[in-house]
Scaffold this motif. Structure first.
Motif, PDB file in Angstrom:
ATOM      1  N   GLU A   1      17.573 -14.201 -22.895  1.00 18.41           N
ATOM      2  CA  GLU A   1      18.827 -14.910 -23.003  1.00 18.41           C
ATOM      3  C   GLU A   1      20.010 -14.410 -22.515  1.00 18.41           C
ATOM      4  O   GLU A   1      20.285 -13.195 -23.029  1.00 18.41           O
ATOM      5  N   PRO A   2      21.148 -14.892 -21.817  1.00 20.51           N
ATOM      6  CA  PRO A   2      22.331 -14.497 -21.706  1.00 20.51           C
ATOM      7  C   PRO A   2      23.056 -14.077 -23.032  1.00 20.51           C
ATOM      8  O   PRO A   2      23.150 -14.811 -23.712  1.00 20.51           O
ATOM      9  N   GLY A   3      23.522 -13.075 -23.192  1.00 21.50           N
ATOM     10  CA  GLY A   3      24.289 -12.679 -24.523  1.00 21.50           C
ATOM     11  C   GLY A   3      23.170 -11.699 -25.401  1.00 21.50           C
ATOM     12  O   GLY A   3      23.774 -11.305 -26.338  1.00 21.50           O
ATOM     13  N   ALA A   4      22.032 -11.751 -25.029  1.00 22.46           N
ATOM     14  CA  ALA A   4      21.165 -11.122 -26.122  1.00 22.46           C
ATOM     15  C   ALA A   4      21.530  -9.705 -25.899  1.00 22.46           C
ATOM     16  O   ALA A   4      22.061  -9.051 -25.011  1.00 22.46           O
ATOM     17  N   LYS A   5      20.972  -8.921 -27.057  1.00 20.61           N
ATOM     18  CA  LYS A   5      21.216  -7.511 -26.710  1.00 20.61           C
ATOM     19  C   LYS A   5      20.771  -6.731 -25.954  1.00 20.61           C
ATOM     20  O   LYS A   5      19.356  -6.714 -25.745  1.00 20.61           O
ATOM     21  N   VAL A   6      21.279  -5.834 -25.382  1.00 19.96           N
ATOM     22  CA  VAL A   6      20.539  -4.843 -24.531  1.00 19.96           C
ATOM     23  C   VAL A   6      21.065  -3.395 -24.764  1.00 19.96           C
ATOM     24  O   VAL A   6      22.203  -3.102 -25.189  1.00 19.96           O
ATOM     25  N   VAL A   7      20.099  -2.464 -24.591  1.00 20.89           N
ATOM     26  CA  VAL A   7      20.537  -0.949 -24.614  1.00 20.89           C
ATOM     27  C   VAL A   7      20.931  -0.498 -23.059  1.00 20.89           C
ATOM     28  O   VAL A   7      20.127  -0.745 -22.252  1.00 20.89           O
TER      29      VAL A   7
ATOM     30  N   THR B   1      21.968  -9.147 -15.760  1.00 21.67           N
ATOM     31  CA  THR B   1      21.083  -8.347 -16.469  1.00 21.67           C
ATOM     32  C   THR B   1      19.945  -9.290 -17.178  1.00 21.67           C
ATOM     33  O   THR B   1      18.923  -9.027 -17.334  1.00 21.67           O
ATOM     34  N   ALA B   2      20.566 -10.134 -17.775  1.00 25.73           N
ATOM     35  CA  ALA B   2      19.718 -11.281 -18.412  1.00 25.73           C
ATOM     36  C   ALA B   2      18.708 -11.671 -17.581  1.00 25.73           C
ATOM     37  O   ALA B   2      17.479 -12.010 -17.903  1.00 25.73           O
ATOM     38  N   ALA B   3      18.994 -11.959 -16.429  1.00 25.85           N
ATOM     39  CA  ALA B   3      18.356 -12.904 -15.616  1.00 25.85           C
ATOM     40  C   ALA B   3      16.972 -11.826 -15.146  1.00 25.85           C
ATOM     41  O   ALA B   3      15.965 -11.992 -14.998  1.00 25.85           O
ATOM     42  N   ALA B   4      17.610 -10.717 -14.783  1.00 29.85           N
ATOM     43  CA  ALA B   4      16.528  -9.679 -14.394  1.00 29.85           C
ATOM     44  C   ALA B   4      15.656  -9.149 -15.366  1.00 29.85           C
ATOM     45  O   ALA B   4      14.558  -9.156 -15.116  1.00 29.85           O
ATOM     46  N   LEU B   5      16.086  -9.213 -16.777  1.00 31.07           N
ATOM     47  CA  LEU B   5      15.070  -8.697 -17.786  1.00 31.07           C
ATOM     48  C   LEU B   5      14.356  -9.864 -18.377  1.00 31.07           C
ATOM     49  O   LEU B   5      13.696  -9.943 -19.373  1.00 31.07           O
TER      50      LEU B   5
ATOM     51  N   GLY C   1       3.392  -7.657 -16.163  1.00 33.01           N
ATOM     52  CA  GLY C   1       4.533  -8.351 -15.007  1.00 33.01           C
ATOM     53  C   GLY C   1       5.714  -8.733 -15.961  1.00 33.01           C
ATOM     54  O   GLY C   1       6.901  -9.170 -15.348  1.00 33.01           O
ATOM     55  N   ARG C   2       5.883  -8.126 -17.148  1.00 30.39           N
ATOM     56  CA  ARG C   2       7.113  -8.297 -17.855  1.00 30.39           C
ATOM     57  C   ARG C   2       8.061  -7.467 -17.594  1.00 30.39           C
ATOM     58  O   ARG C   2       7.886  -6.200 -17.659  1.00 30.39           O
ATOM     59  N   PRO C   3       9.487  -7.743 -17.204  1.00 33.96           N
ATOM     60  CA  PRO C   3      10.226  -6.838 -17.074  1.00 33.96           C
ATOM     61  C   PRO C   3      10.776  -5.783 -18.143  1.00 33.96           C
ATOM     62  O   PRO C   3      10.718  -6.309 -19.214  1.00 33.96           O
ATOM     63  N   VAL C   4      10.876  -4.386 -17.861  1.00 31.63           N
ATOM     64  CA  VAL C   4      11.107  -3.664 -18.951  1.00 31.63           C
ATOM     65  C   VAL C   4      12.431  -3.018 -18.631  1.00 31.63           C
ATOM     66  O   VAL C   4      12.876  -2.482 -19.670  1.00 31.63           O
ATOM     67  N   GLN C   5      12.777  -2.794 -17.526  1.00 29.26           N
ATOM     68  CA  GLN C   5      13.773  -2.149 -17.153  1.00 29.26           C
ATOM     69  C   GLN C   5      14.587  -2.548 -16.085  1.00 29.26           C
ATOM     70  O   GLN C   5      14.206  -3.054 -15.106  1.00 29.26           O
ATOM     71  N   PHE C   6      15.889  -2.729 -16.055  1.00 33.17           N
ATOM     72  CA  PHE C   6      16.799  -3.143 -14.975  1.00 33.17           C
ATOM     73  C   PHE C   6      17.867  -2.294 -14.830  1.00 33.17           C
ATOM     74  O   PHE C   6      18.569  -1.693 -15.782  1.00 33.17           O
ATOM     75  N   ALA C   7      18.045  -1.632 -13.744  1.00 31.39           N
ATOM     76  CA  ALA C   7      18.862  -0.438 -13.305  1.00 31.39           C
ATOM     77  C   ALA C   7      19.237  -0.139 -12.071  1.00 31.39           C
ATOM     78  O   ALA C   7      18.718  -0.922 -11.215  1.00 31.39           O
ATOM     79  N   GLU C   8      20.628   0.455 -11.985  1.00 27.35           N
ATOM     80  CA  GLU C   8      21.047   0.954 -10.732  1.00 27.35           C
ATOM     81  C   GLU C   8      21.209   2.358 -10.767  1.00 27.35           C
ATOM     82  O   GLU C   8      21.614   3.121 -11.507  1.00 27.35           O
ATOM     83  N   THR C   9      20.654   3.119  -9.595  1.00 30.39           N
ATOM     84  CA  THR C   9      20.685   4.445  -9.483  1.00 30.39           C
ATOM     85  C   THR C   9      21.655   4.906  -8.330  1.00 30.39           C
ATOM     86  O   THR C   9      21.225   4.157  -7.195  1.00 30.39           O
TER      87      THR C   9
END
Lengths: 243, 243
Positions: free
Chosen positions: B127-133, B120-124, B223-231
DNA sequence: TAGATTTGTCTATTGATATAGACGACTATA
DNA sequence: TATAGTCGTCTATATCAATAGACAAATCTA
């Protein structure tokens, strides 16, 4: 994440051993089981079934080439990876999975000249009933069958495309010999379903396996349709990538 | 094309009545059976099984709300549809199937703030471990659950996106309230697998059902990632369309 | 080497699937 | 109003799927 456990559904029309086989396969590809599977007794407890039922699942996956059981030692994962095929304007499935530098082979299984059904005619922008060449092809990567395609070409433009494909194993090469030096993916429809009889056999899948289905039209630089096709990929080996 | 017939697979771990139910459902959505089904006896012959087995399949599809049997008259199709979702640079799944003008609803099932796993961190690009919603959402079209998504957003940029989504039922609206007036689909990975436990329940599928899985990143105009998702889409209701 | 662990095989029993045939109930139509 | 066509229900039987228990065979480890 959710562990590959909880309950299985009884009298759902799907045998428990098959449900468990599917769960184990999933757990392997998600990395939960990497090298060795838990003992049969433990799996039986996790899924809430008898050990023999778990053994049924393991037998199926062994047959499939996913697992290898060794008496006294345990049950081990044999292979795990998935190929990624790109889908986009420049897509050529015949060129194989992106960047994964594998040996690939296209095999002509069957061919015929026949009248176009309405759907094919519409896709190729020809008269319904006009002659089309149908190619039934199989693609292998590293000796493993990964996809099975049915393609249609206008028979008046691409008369003996079967011969050239049979020789080259490549749609790109075959089209080039007809003066189509470049072509583009016009549209792609993607769906998924359980594999049918012939795909099951050709792709060497076990009953109940899933295929990813792509239906698409390739056009020449002038926008004229040249190929209308359906490609079925073994879903446990392949993913598609749209960019 | 191939009629929805040929043979069914015996002792495959999938009960015959279920295989036949799947075939009939498919035949309906492909338009082969439009209004009325052939008589039970004829279907039994086509599939090479006993009439009672066909009746089992029809009973399941009746339970599912796909068919309606009338004594003395025949068996009729109650609803028929396959939704087509576009995939491309301008894709917003939240906007629902293209041109099919249906009532759609987005429902927030669950949300949490948690540390990003490496993927998830890579996609967004954080930093790995940073907070995500993390948002767990369900999409309905015409009252039928069609897809189930898990989305991740950078928690520092999109702090209370859950509230806004819960209210609006739309990712597009939620992002707009954070000043993202437009966004683009950067990449989409498509695969297929048997539905897991929770998807089975949320999408009201029967065991053994297939889901089409899309994993993707949406980026803002810079070009900044805003959402990483699986549908995950119910494969018997939905197809994806790349153009 | 002894004991523990794990897969392999056997027998027996129960419940779910599938087949077979017969007949009743309802509908449409000649 | 017959009659053919179609779905609904019943009984009976055979096969497959799942459970249960016991023990053998192979492997690992203390």
């Amino acid at each position: 994440m959710a562990k590959a456990a909880s309950k299985v559904e009884r009298r759902s029309g799907i045998a428990l051993w098959r449900q468990i086989a599917d769960r184990i396969r999933l757990a392997i590809s998600s990395g939960e089981f990497s090298e060795r599977l838990p003992p049969e007794m433990e799996l039986a407890e996790r899924f809430g079934v008898n050990r023999h039922t778990v053994r049924g699942a393991i037998a199926a996956l062994t047959q499939e080439g996913v697992l290898r059981a060794e008496q006294g030692r345990g049950t081990f994962v044999k292979r795990r990876r998935s190929l990624s095929y790109p889908v986009g304007a420049r897509t050529r499935f015949s060129e194989g999975p992106k960047g994964q530098a594998r040996e690939r082979r296209g095999i002509l299984l069957d061919h015929a000249v026949e009248p176009a059904d309405p759907r094919t005619a519409a896709a190729l922008e020809i008269e319904p009933g006009a002659k089309v060449v149908r190619l039934e092809t199989l693609s292998e990567a590293d000796g493993r069958a990964v996809s099975r395609a049915t393609s249609f070409f206008d028979a008046t433009r691409f008369a003996s495309i079967d011969d050239i494909y049979a020789e080259s194993g490549s749609i790109t090469v075959a089209l080039k010999s007809f003066g189509i030096s470049d072509y583009f993916r016009h549209s792609t429809q993607i769906s998924a379903r359980h594999a049918g009889d012939t795909d099951l056999a050709d792709l060497k899948l076990s009953p109940g396996a899933i295929v990813l289905v792509t239906v698409y039209v390739n056009v020449d630089p002038d926008g004229r349709p040249v190929q209308f096709a359906e490609t079925r990929f073994a879903a446990d080996l392949v993913e598609l990538s749209v960019s």
